[in-house]
Design a protein around this motif. Structure first.
Motif, PDB file in Angstrom:
ATOM      1  N   GLU A 109      45.453  36.626  49.969  1.00 20.45           N
ATOM      2  CA  GLU A 109      46.655  37.408  49.687  1.00 20.45           C
ATOM      3  C   GLU A 109      46.332  38.811  49.182  1.00 20.45           C
ATOM      4  O   GLU A 109      47.159  39.718  49.300  1.00 20.45           O
ATOM      5  CB  GLU A 109      47.530  36.687  48.657  1.00 20.45           C
ATOM      6  CG  GLU A 109      48.282  35.491  49.218  1.00 20.45           C
ATOM      7  CD  GLU A 109      49.136  34.805  48.164  1.00 20.45           C
ATOM      8  OE1 GLU A 109      49.014  35.166  46.958  1.00 20.45           O
ATOM      9  OE2 GLU A 109      49.912  33.917  48.526  1.00 20.45           O
ATOM     10  N   ILE A 110      45.160  39.008  48.624  1.00 18.44           N
ATOM     11  CA  ILE A 110      44.823  40.334  48.097  1.00 18.44           C
ATOM     12  C   ILE A 110      43.801  41.039  49.000  1.00 18.44           C
ATOM     13  O   ILE A 110      43.031  41.867  48.541  1.00 18.44           O
ATOM     14  CB  ILE A 110      44.327  40.255  46.638  1.00 18.44           C
ATOM     15  CG1 ILE A 110      43.010  39.508  46.529  1.00 18.44           C
ATOM     16  CG2 ILE A 110      45.385  39.619  45.741  1.00 18.44           C
ATOM     17  CD1 ILE A 110      42.313  39.698  45.195  1.00 18.44           C
ATOM     18  N   HIS A 111      43.830  40.662  50.279  1.00 19.11           N
ATOM     19  CA  HIS A 111      43.079  41.372  51.327  1.00 19.11           C
ATOM     20  C   HIS A 111      41.585  41.103  51.313  1.00 19.11           C
ATOM     21  O   HIS A 111      40.816  41.877  51.891  1.00 19.11           O
ATOM     22  CB  HIS A 111      43.314  42.888  51.248  1.00 19.11           C
ATOM     23  CG  HIS A 111      44.736  43.280  51.016  1.00 19.11           C
ATOM     24  ND1 HIS A 111      45.730  43.047  51.934  1.00 19.11           N
ATOM     25  CD2 HIS A 111      45.343  43.869  49.957  1.00 19.11           C
ATOM     26  CE1 HIS A 111      46.881  43.482  51.459  1.00 19.11           C
ATOM     27  NE2 HIS A 111      46.682  43.980  50.260  1.00 19.11           N
ATOM     28  N   MET A 112      41.134  40.027  50.697  1.00 20.81           N
ATOM     29  CA  MET A 112      39.708  39.736  50.726  1.00 20.81           C
ATOM     30  C   MET A 112      39.303  39.291  52.125  1.00 20.81           C
ATOM     31  O   MET A 112      39.994  38.505  52.774  1.00 20.81           O
ATOM     32  CB  MET A 112      39.353  38.655  49.718  1.00 20.81           C
ATOM     33  CG  MET A 112      39.400  39.120  48.278  1.00 20.81           C
ATOM     34  SD  MET A 112      38.706  37.870  47.172  1.00 20.81           S
ATOM     35  CE  MET A 112      38.983  38.658  45.573  1.00 20.81           C
ATOM     36  N   SER A 113      38.144  39.767  52.548  1.00 19.65           N
ATOM     37  CA  SER A 113      37.587  39.371  53.836  1.00 19.65           C
ATOM     38  C   SER A 113      36.265  38.624  53.682  1.00 19.65           C
ATOM     39  O   SER A 113      35.728  38.126  54.672  1.00 19.65           O
ATOM     40  CB  SER A 113      37.374  40.596  54.727  1.00 19.65           C
ATOM     41  OG  SER A 113      36.608  41.585  54.043  1.00 19.65           O
ATOM     42  N   MET A 114      35.733  38.552  52.458  1.00 22.22           N
ATOM     43  CA  MET A 114      34.465  37.861  52.242  1.00 22.22           C
ATOM     44  C   MET A 114      34.409  37.284  50.840  1.00 22.22           C
ATOM     45  O   MET A 114      34.878  37.898  49.875  1.00 22.22           O
ATOM     46  CB  MET A 114      33.277  38.812  52.461  1.00 22.22           C
ATOM     47  CG  MET A 114      31.909  38.182  52.184  1.00 22.22           C
ATOM     48  SD  MET A 114      30.504  39.266  52.614  1.00 22.22           S
ATOM     49  CE  MET A 114      30.393  38.951  54.382  1.00 22.22           C
ATOM     50  N   LEU A 115      33.837  36.091  50.728  1.00 20.50           N
ATOM     51  CA  LEU A 115      33.467  35.498  49.449  1.00 20.50           C
ATOM     52  C   LEU A 115      31.988  35.151  49.499  1.00 20.50           C
ATOM     53  O   LEU A 115      31.479  34.690  50.531  1.00 20.50           O
ATOM     54  CB  LEU A 115      34.274  34.232  49.161  1.00 20.50           C
ATOM     55  CG  LEU A 115      35.738  34.407  48.777  1.00 20.50           C
ATOM     56  CD1 LEU A 115      36.429  33.047  48.723  1.00 20.50           C
ATOM     57  CD2 LEU A 115      35.877  35.122  47.437  1.00 20.50           C
ATOM     58  N   ARG A 116      31.340  35.375  48.392  1.00 20.68           N
ATOM     59  CA  ARG A 116      29.932  34.975  48.279  1.00 20.68           C
ATOM     60  C   ARG A 116      29.887  33.665  47.503  1.00 20.68           C
ATOM     61  O   ARG A 116      30.259  33.613  46.320  1.00 20.68           O
ATOM     62  CB  ARG A 116      29.134  36.062  47.554  1.00 20.68           C
ATOM     63  CG  ARG A 116      27.676  35.706  47.278  1.00 20.68           C
ATOM     64  CD  ARG A 116      26.931  36.929  46.740  1.00 20.68           C
ATOM     65  NE  ARG A 116      25.578  36.603  46.329  1.00 20.68           N
ATOM     66  CZ  ARG A 116      25.181  36.433  45.059  1.00 20.68           C
ATOM     67  NH1 ARG A 116      26.047  36.576  44.065  1.00 20.68           N
ATOM     68  NH2 ARG A 116      23.922  36.154  44.774  1.00 20.68           N
ATOM     69  N   VAL A 117      29.467  32.588  48.178  1.00 22.19           N
ATOM     70  CA  VAL A 117      29.293  31.298  47.497  1.00 22.19           C
ATOM     71  C   VAL A 117      27.971  31.368  46.766  1.00 22.19           C
ATOM     72  O   VAL A 117      26.899  31.332  47.362  1.00 22.19           O
ATOM     73  CB  VAL A 117      29.337  30.125  48.493  1.00 22.19           C
ATOM     74  CG1 VAL A 117      29.041  28.808  47.771  1.00 22.19           C
ATOM     75  CG2 VAL A 117      30.714  30.047  49.164  1.00 22.19           C
TER      76      VAL A 117
END
Length: 884
Positions: free
Chosen positions: A393-401
């Motif tokens: 919802e806040i425009h994130m395109s990547m998460l680092r696990v």
């Protein structure tokens, strides 16, 4: 899940004659959801309670009332005895005569945490030593018709770690005392953060944290499917690998392997061939198919904000003969996209960015830690959904696990596929040196093989990173390793380069394997994998934390190619804190409780220093602690806004191409770097991230000279033209700007471009602030932005506002999200800084919060899962704001 009937191939002569036996694949679930299975948890001190599978010792003891809420008060320490005890999970179940007719009867543990000794009907059948590994045991000869007993005895993870360290020491010996944690987590293949971290408590649990079952079949099963997709001219070349298992005895598997892919049209592409493979001694083997898919019949998969996340069903099946009935099947969803990590010559050094479907994309996102400190609870689908949707919802395109947690559930990666969230996947090694004795390396080998095979087909997986911060830790002598540098470097290379790298690259050759994060990427490799300066801004990715300089000032931040970690702490809200303690004496910065919850050395002092740089907060104020909590969230939000916008602006002159702040989520109610509190409540930072990650953003920078540079950031795949920037000059004493000016604005697609510079020399900087707006056709959302020329504690003219809040009756229910939405009207008569709305007695959420209010009337939506009256909602709304 494989839905299988199987092929059994018996060697009946030295001439390789075969007998085909058809048999239905079945599973006997040994989880607590099976009402015919009863589990108990016990120790040697006469504690016996009902057990849960999947589950763990802390959650079961809490449910039974042996221990109270583990996250309450000081219970992380008071329940530590649990981690030192030895525990047994004992399950009773029944097996029918028909069950034992199957040729292959395996007992499968999807996840055992961690060192367990397994007995079936009082016969030892095996051991476990890695919580990330699936264990399969042949138990056909040990099962009985009728009642059976399965017992798993767990060694204390703390004691196992200590004993291994005595034989294979690797620095550091312990975590800092302020963590209230345990030592030698690096010795065992367990969630490293379960021994404590600077953001979390220590709960070194044991248990069966994933499903347990008995599988029965006669031939071979398809355990996993990996897919290797490469674009060549007008086609996608798809190599499909079916990873099969045929029991522990070596078998020759023959038959007909086929695959079908449902594509646009709708139509189906099918391929197949006769196969034959001799499985290895452990019963595993691989079968391959190749498929050509025209570019015209599939749509591209895109990261969130750049296009659709189109997924296609791929089914792989095994038959006895080409036209016979299907006997084994495995289904996965795949996406078609190209992704490259580009490390090529720049003016100095190398670039580091992700090119997706041919486009260089600035990655916006955060770092993911486990969703719960107890791993079995971290897999909860509703929790995972809530956090991932909040990210999208806040425009994130990547998460680092992050590498100190766990490899996440299949559901997690499926949702990332659906939401368009790319995953920078660390392998589970963090902030330590690691042993490299043969037992440890064998353990790691199984872990990496299984992990890559399980996750490889997901389009959301962007890259693999070998560890978190271990290269920089060794080069920077974090753990006093300098006198043994050569030894630790040799072991570092032995683990991450000689052992892990070949496994990852052979199983997933089209994805980048980074040895460490942060690192200089290719440059680190060329320097022997331990760069002289792993933080060199001309290469790779960096982690950056600065608690001493003014974090609201964009000018303090260093250049980087890719910011994969950066952050600043804040406290959780009083509402969230109240779920851990209701003792009023705890709500003080110097209370024993507050000190216990703060694991970062000097953490409160750093927060206090940053507050004092910009905000006026008097320690004699009777509401000091309440304001400190609120101001800490303001400070965190503004610091992360400044640093993130600096990185986004730096596309223009440094080719910075990623900003992943630390961290998204929390595991308990304590000070941390998160933007979402434990329990799911958004901090001010998460609301601000919705703005500073906006696809189109006007972004000013106040320079040390006092001038203002104005940038436009355009994350769209089309250029920004025919737009204008409006700059409004306000006195703090008025809602009406005293000056307004417009400037044309433009930017190429996927870029940041400086538009102009403004001089503020003619103004009294303590009396004014600037508001920036970007107007462009066909862009529904481009947030306002602000420049405060002086610290807010020094401004003049800000008035005490009168605030009126009303709620409209025109509510409606979103039938997809099952939520009710209300329109909240806010009327003010003065500028309001950081207006923060709460509904502590209701569990809803405002869609925007922490406003800088510069208009007499503002509307904000409020969503909640239950139907309440407008009057009831109005009564529940409270608010805070900043004023000197």
């Amino acid at each position: 899940m494989a839905i299988c009937f199987f092929l059994f191939l018996s060697v009946i002569s030295i001439c390789m004659q075969f007998t085909y036996i058809r048999c239905e694949f079945r599973r006997i679930e040994l989880t607590s959801s099976n009402e015919h299975v009863v589990w108990t948890l016990s120790n040697n001190n006469n504690t016996q309670v009902p057990g849960t599978v999947p589950g763990g010792v802390y959650s079961d003891l809490q449910k039974a009332g042996v221990i109270s809420d583990i996250l309450s008060g000081y219970n992380d320490v008071r329940t530590r005895w649990v981690a030192y005890d030895t525990w047994r999970y004992t399950g009773h179940f029944e097996v029918g005569e028909h069950d034992l007719e199957s040729s292959i009867v395996n007992l499968v543990f999807e996840g055992v945490d961690t060192v367990g000794f397994i007995e079936l009907n009082d016969v030892p059948i095996g051991t476990t030593r890695n919580m990330f590994v699936r264990y399969v045991f042949d138990v056909k000869q040990h099962l009985r018709i009728g009642k059976n007993k399965l017992k798993i005895s767990f060694a204390s993870p703390v004691e196992v770690a200590r004993n291994r360290s005595n034989k294979h020491f690797a620095a550091p010996s312990c975590v800092p005392d302020i963590y209230n944690g345990e030592c030698h987590a690096n010795q065992i293949r367990k969630m490293q953060a379960s021994f404590s971290w600077d953001w979390g408590p220590a709960f070194p649990s044991v248990g069966l944290w994933k499903p347990v079952y008995i599988e029965l079949y006669d031939g071979a099963i398809i355990r996993s499917v990996t897919t290797h997709i490469e674009q060549k001219k007008q086609n996608w070349e798809l190599r499909i690998v079916a990873h099969v298992e045929s029991g522990t005895r070596k078998k020759h598997v023959i038959g007909y392997l086929s695959a079908s892919l449902a594509v646009d049209g709708p139509q189906t592409i099918k391929v197949g061939r006769k196969i034959g493979v001799v499985t290895r001694d452990d019963g595993t083997g691989e079968l391959e198919l190749n498929m050509t898919v025209s570019l015209n019949v599939v749509s591209l998969w895109w990261p969130n904000g750049f296009g659709d996340q189109t997924l296609y069903d791929l089914e792989v099946s095994l038959k006895t003969h080409e036209k016979s009935e299907e006997i084994c099947r495995k289904s996965v969803k795949i996406g078609f996209r190209t992704l490259e990590v580009i490390e090529e010559d720049a003016s100095k050094g190398l670039t580091f960015y992700f090119k997706v479907n041919g486009y260089p994309i600035f990655m916006k996102g955060s770092n993911w830690i486990p969703a719960n400190i107890l791993p079995e609870l971290g897999y909860d689908k509703s929790t995972v959904d809530s956090l991932l949707i909040a990210a999208s919802e806040i425009h994130m395109s990547m998460l680092r696990v992050w590498g100190g947690g766990v490899y996440e559930s299949d559901y997690f990666y499926e949702r990332c596929d659906q939401l368009g969230i790319l995953i920078w996947q660390d392998l589970m090694f963090a902030c330590a040196m690691y042993p490299t004795d043969p037992e440890f390396l064998d353990n790691v080998t199984d872990e990496i093989q299984q992990t890559v095979i399980r996750l490889q087909h997901h389009p959301s997986i962007a890259l693999w990173a070998g560890n978190n911060e271990n290269e920089v830790a060794l080069r920077g002598n974090w753990y006093n390793t300098q006198t043994q540098f050569s030894k630790y470097k040799e072991e570092y290379i032995k683990l991450y380069v000689d052992t892990i790298k070949p496994i990852v690259e052979s199983l997933d050759p089209y994805r980048r394997y980074l040895v460490s994060s942060p690192s200089n990427g290719l440059e680190s490799e060329q320097e022997g994998y331990i760069a002289q300066n792993p933080y060199d801004p001309h290469y790779g990715d960096t982690h950056y934390y600065n608690y001493l300089n003014d974090n609201w000032d964009l000018n303090i931040y260093p250049n980087t190619r890719f910011a994969s970690e950066y952050g600043f702490q804040s406290l959780p809200s009083l509402k969230t804190m109240a779920t851990a303690t209701k003792n009023k004496e705890d709500y003080k910065l110097n209370s024993a409780y507050s000190k216990h919850r703060q694991h970062s050395p000097n953490g409160y002092d750093f927060i206090k220093d940053q507050i004092n740089l910009h905000l006026n907060l008097n320690e004699s104020d009777p509401k000091y602690f309440e304001k400190f909590v609120f101001y800490s969230q303001i400070t965190q939000a503004m610091a992360m806004k400044a640093e993130t916008e600096f990185y986004r602006q730096s596309q223009a002159n440094w080719y910075t191409m990623g900003a992943l702040y630390w961290q998204l989520n929390d595991v308990w109610q304590a000070p941390s770097w998160s933007s979402i509190e434990y329990g799911g409540k958004w901090k001010m930072l998460h609301y601000y991230a919705k703005s500073f990650f906006a696809p189109v953003l006007v972004s000013p920078r106040l320079l040390l000279t006092g001038a203002v540079d104005v940038y436009v950031i355009n994350d769209r795949l089309v250029p920004l033209i025919d737009s204008k920037i409006t700059i409004e000059f306000y006195n703090w004493s008025s809602l009406i700007p005293f000056k307004s000016q417009e400037h044309p604005a433009s930017a190429e697609m996927l870029s940041a471009a400086k538009q102009m510079s403004l001089s503020l020399a003619e103004y009294n900087k303590d009396e004014i602030f600037l508001k920036f707006s970007l107007d462009i056709e066909n862009v529904s959302y481009s947030p306002h932005n602000f420049i405060f020329p002086r610290p807010l504690k020094e401004i003049k003219g800000l008035k005490q506002p009168h605030i009126k809040i009303t709620v409209e009756n025109n509510r409606f229910k979103n039938r997809f999200q099952k939520k009710f939405r209300y329109v909240v009207n806010i009327e003010v008569d003065a500028v309001v800084l950081f207006l923060w709305l709460e509904t502590n007695s209701l569990d809803g959420r405002f869609l925007d919060n922490g406003f800088i209010v510069t208009q007499p009337r503002t509307k904000v939506d409020y969503i909640i899962q239950k139907n309440v009256s407008a009057q009831e909602l109005k009564k529940c709304i409270t608010y805070q704001y900043y004023i000197n």
